[in-house]
Write a protein that holds these residues in place. Structure first.
Motif, short mmCIF file in Angstrom:
data_model
loop_
_atom_site.label_atom_id
_atom_site.label_comp_id
_atom_site.label_asym_id
_atom_site.label_seq_id
_atom_site.Cartn_x
_atom_site.Cartn_y
_atom_site.Cartn_z
N TRP A 188 5.83 1.87 -16.35
CA TRP A 188 7.22 2.11 -15.93
C TRP A 188 7.92 0.80 -15.56
O TRP A 188 9.13 0.70 -15.68
N HIS A 189 7.15 -0.17 -15.08
CA HIS A 189 7.71 -1.47 -14.70
C HIS A 189 6.89 -2.57 -15.39
O HIS A 189 6.22 -3.37 -14.73
N PRO A 190 6.93 -2.62 -16.71
CA PRO A 190 6.01 -3.49 -17.47
C PRO A 190 6.23 -4.98 -17.27
O PRO A 190 5.33 -5.77 -17.57
N ASP A 191 7.40 -5.39 -16.79
CA ASP A 191 7.68 -6.82 -16.62
C ASP A 191 7.43 -7.31 -15.20
O ASP A 191 7.63 -8.50 -14.92
N LEU A 192 7.00 -6.42 -14.31
CA LEU A 192 6.90 -6.79 -12.90
C LEU A 192 5.54 -7.39 -12.56
O LEU A 192 5.46 -8.35 -11.79
N PHE A 193 4.47 -6.85 -13.14
CA PHE A 193 3.12 -7.25 -12.75
C PHE A 193 2.45 -8.03 -13.88
O PHE A 193 2.65 -7.75 -15.06
N ARG A 194 1.60 -8.96 -13.47
CA ARG A 194 0.87 -9.76 -14.45
C ARG A 194 -0.40 -9.05 -14.92
O ARG A 194 -0.87 -9.28 -16.04
N THR A 195 -0.97 -8.17 -14.07
CA THR A 195 -2.18 -7.42 -14.43
C THR A 195 -2.33 -6.25 -13.47
O THR A 195 -1.56 -6.11 -12.51
N ARG B 141 2.15 -4.04 -21.42
CA ARG B 141 2.23 -5.40 -21.94
C ARG B 141 1.19 -6.34 -21.34
O ARG B 141 1.06 -7.47 -21.81
N VAL B 142 0.50 -5.94 -20.29
CA VAL B 142 -0.38 -6.88 -19.58
C VAL B 142 -1.81 -6.36 -19.59
O VAL B 142 -2.07 -5.16 -19.76
N PRO B 143 -2.78 -7.24 -19.40
CA PRO B 143 -4.19 -6.82 -19.38
C PRO B 143 -4.50 -5.96 -18.17
O PRO B 143 -3.85 -6.07 -17.12
N LEU B 144 -5.51 -5.11 -18.32
CA LEU B 144 -5.89 -4.25 -17.20
C LEU B 144 -7.39 -4.02 -17.21
O LEU B 144 -8.06 -4.09 -18.25
#
Length: 760
Positions: free
Chosen positions: A633-640, A692-695
């Motif tokens: 929902w907030h793909p640009d907020l967190f790096r992972t 968009r980020v690794p998890l």
């Protein structure tokens, strides 16, 4: 005594209880607070549990391997309060111990590796009943053992597919109430419980999995990925060795016949697993009498016997799903309901009868924002004659309620902005009516949070305490004057190894985008200047009705030791902030809860100070769901992100979880049939293309609360889209990670992951 009425009553006479399944006139629905004295229909119940004798499993005076850093919790005292049984993980797993309150000669009563969950010493001092989780999973069983470690036996839950948990003791110790959940019916063909066609049964549930013994990430796609969401493994899976399996980077076949949500292509997940129902039996621990069915409910979300009146005529039950719990008084003779009233979530021990059975003391938030102590006057037939507020505090929940054995002193633990305040009040004081209390006497506490209060003989209480600088420990209060640490519990200096003391958190308050007040606790990594931006992990608790408390968390200690700040907020849905706050995430309100995470991250930047370019999100259970959701929902907020035991698709969660968990969760998340479109819209899997980020996903292999397939399907979908995603599966663990080696592995793996992705 007959076969159908074999348990001795608490007053020495046999209560007239119908046999399981005895028909009767059907009662109509009972609104909260209304009474009904018609006999209730007893639905077909789970088969009466058959006690199973076990070899003595007492251990040495100390564990073979003693952890220097350990905790003690969930105490229960003997009849005179001189000894306590308790849970301790000094041997690496939570086990049953006992010892004198004033001495250090403790003894291990059950050396089996199955984690212990609850403990209850009988009022006559002859037995200790306790709940264990075989294999570390979610199915539990109830056992009993004599205080010297002999006579160990399973009272209920011997069938590994069933589950059982503790209720109250009869006041003379002649019987203990046990709730039994029968084995759930198997999922239908084609549902989420099916195994993919290319998975060979002889491979076992995790055949081909790479071993993970040293904390390093290992590669290799395993047959674990071939299990669909909610799949049920072979019966012998708990016997497999090893500690953890970590799935590596290989991608999945894009032509897989399995849809991203874990169901066969073109198939719809069922609304929920069939089966369910809970039954409460009174069981004689001596085995001299047959179990007696107290009550049963089909499609029950929860059902626990909290107290029996001293004459054995009435039972106090706690029943209902999350957010709609209620206290129910039922006659034991015919199971007729005479009183019902809503009660708060949280601690299941909601109240007790007075010694004469004419007053019921309840911890309830009926018609209130915050839970208070209520006194319900009962007539001779158990019907209410009036309800009054006996004790309350502004903007504070009554979190724990315990009464002395004689019923004339109550201990009240209030939750005030996350910390505990403990008070003692005299019930039935001179000059007051039967529903009155004397003036409150505050009892100063050496640490911030009380997690359990129990009577321990005349004028004495046992307290389980936690704090920001210590491991969980057991203390005792004598005559309501002083609080003393038991000699065998962990010392304050044992919270962590020498050299780096725990970080004391500071409270942060903020306002969500829709104006709702939010709050949380900020842990600043040591050694940084006050104005230096730092990488920060937003950590989200489970529940969602849990609450962040200022207590020592080894995970936070690990993260701050790597130079990472931690902000642990209470988003809407958390307890401790009033009933309206708990209900603020119901239905479409859950979208606002997801936005709360973003608002908390923004506040960590402005008030933390967190580095806006180095934010991560992490959480467990419902917090794991919010982690998945925040990343899409907030793909640009967190790096992972690191999602632990989280739901990725609410529909497959309902299809795979335990029936009683599904019953309880439907009120919180939405009904899997009526609210199907809402659940789909709220599911992170429905927006996984935005990732968009690794998890990293972490799950216990025996988790039947949130099945491991919930993590697998999200990891699979991420890899199919070219996103770096890995999964750590912890062996011999369920929804909670209870074994010391696995907890250490989890903390280090999560901190390694965060450090790698944030410290650049």
């Amino acid at each position: 005594m007959t076969e159908d009425r074999g348990v001795r009553a608490v007053d020495g006479t046999a209560p007239v209880l119908p046999a399981a399944g005895t028909p009767g006139p059907a009662p109509g629905p009972l609104p909260a607070g209304r009474t009904e004295d018609r006999p209730a229909v007893l639905e077909p119940a789970a088969p009466a549990p058959a006690p199973v004798a076990l070899p003595d499993a007492g251990g040495p005076g100390d564990a073979v391997t003693r952890l220097r850093v350990h905790g003690c919790w969930y105490p229960s005292a003997d009849a005179d309060g001189t000894e306590a049984a308790f849970i301790c993980d000094r041997g690496g797993v939570p086990q049953l111990w006992a010892g004198p309150v004033g001495g250090d000669a403790v003894r291990l009563l059950d050396s089996s590796p199955d984690p212990v969950k609850e403990v209850s010493w009988s009022p006559d001092g002859r037995w200790i009943a306790y709940t264990t989780a075989p294999g570390g999973g979610e199915h539990t069983r109830v056992l009993c053992v004599r205080p010297d470690g002999t006579g160990r036996r399973i009272l209920a839950g011997a069938d590994p597919a069933s589950s059982a948990y503790l209720g109250c003791w009869a006041h003379d110790g002649s019987a203990v109430a046990v709730t039994v959940a029968p084995p759930a019916a198997p999922a239908p063909a084609g549902a989420a419980g099916q195994i993919r066609a290319d998975h060979r049964p002889e491979d076992g549930p995790f055949a081909g999995a790479g071993r993970h013994a040293d904390g390093l990430f290992t590669g290799g796609l395993t047959h674990a990925d071939g299990l669909l969401a909610g799949a049920r493994p072979r019966a012998d899976w708990a016997d497999r060795d090893g500690h953890a399996t970590l799935l590596g980077p290989p991608a999945y076949e894009p032509t897989s016949q399995t849809a991203p949500n874990g169901t066969p292509a073109g198939a719809a997940a069922p609304a929920a697993r069939p089966g369910g129902g809970l039954s409460v039996y009174l069981i004689d621990p001596d085995g001299l009498a047959s179990p007696v069915l107290l009550t049963t409910e089909t499609h029950a979300a929860s059902l626990r016997a909290c107290d029996l009146s001293r004459d054995g005529r009435f039972a106090l039950l706690r029943r209902g799903p999350r957010g709609r719990r209620e206290a129910v008084v039922r006659r034991t003779a015919d199971s007729a309901t005479t009183f019902a009233l809503p009660v708060a979530d949280g601690d299941p021990w909601i109240g007790r009868f007075s010694p004469d059975g004419r007053t019921l003391w309840l911890r309830s938030n009926a018609g209130r924002e915050y839970a208070a102590l209520l006194a319900v006057a009962l007539d001779a037939d158990g019907r209410p004659e009036g309800t009054s507020v006996a004790a309350e505090r502004d903007e504070s929940d009554l979190e724990l309620l315990a009464l002395a054995h004689d019923g004339r002193t109550a201990a009240l633990a209030w939750n005030t902005q996350g910390a505990s305040a403990l008070e003692l009040v005299e019930t039935f004081p001179a000059g007051h009516g039967p529903d009155g209390t004397g003036p409150a006497r505050p009892l100063p506490l050496p640490h911030e949070v009380v997690t359990r209060v129990t009577a321990a003989g005349t004028g004495r209480l046992l307290l389980a305490l936690s704090g920001s600088q210590r491991r969980p420990g057991v203390w005792w209060a004598h005559e309501g004057v002083s609080v003393l640490r038991t000699p065998w519990t962990a010392r304050d200096e044992d919270a962590v190894p020498p050299g780096r003391p725990p970080v004391r958190p500071v409270p942060l308050r903020l306002t969500a985008r829709d104006g709702l007040p939010l709050s949380g606790w900020y842990y600043r990594a040591p050694g940084r200047a006050a104005d230096e931006p730092a990488p920060c992990v937003i950590h989200l608790h489970g529940g969602p009705e849990e609450q962040e408390r200022p207590v020592f968390d080894p995970l936070y200690h690990e993260l701050t030791g790597r130079g990472l700040d931690v902000f642990a907020p209470d988003v809407r849905g958390s307890m401790g902030h009033g009933r309206s706050f708990v209900d603020a995430d119901l239905g479409t309100g859950r979208f606002a809860a997801i936005d709360d995470v973003a608002d908390c991250a923004a506040h960590a930047v402005t008030a933390g100070p967190a580095d806006p370019t180095r934010l991560a999100v992490m959480g467990r259970s419902y917090g794991g769901y919010l982690t998945f959701a925040s990343l899409v929902w907030h793909p640009d907020l967190f790096r992972t992100g690191v999602a632990v035991c989280g739901m990725s698709d609410l529909l497959t969660f309902f299809a795979g979880t335990e029936p009683w968990i599904a019953e309880s969760a439907a009120h919180k998340y939405g009904h899997p049939e009526r609210d199907r479109e809402l659940l789909r819209a709220l599911s992170p899997m429905s927006r996984v293309e935005a990732l968009r980020v690794p998890l990293l996903a972490v799950h216990g292999e025996h988790d039947t609360n949130v099945p491991p397939g919930e993590s697998r399907q999200f990891v699979r979908a991420a890899r199919e889209r070219g996103i770096h995603a890995e999964m750590l599966t912890l062996r011999e663990e369920g929804h909670d990670f209870l074994r010391a080696d696995n907890r250490r592995l989890f903390r280090r793996a999560a901190a390694d992951w965060m450090e790698r992705h944030l410290q650049v």
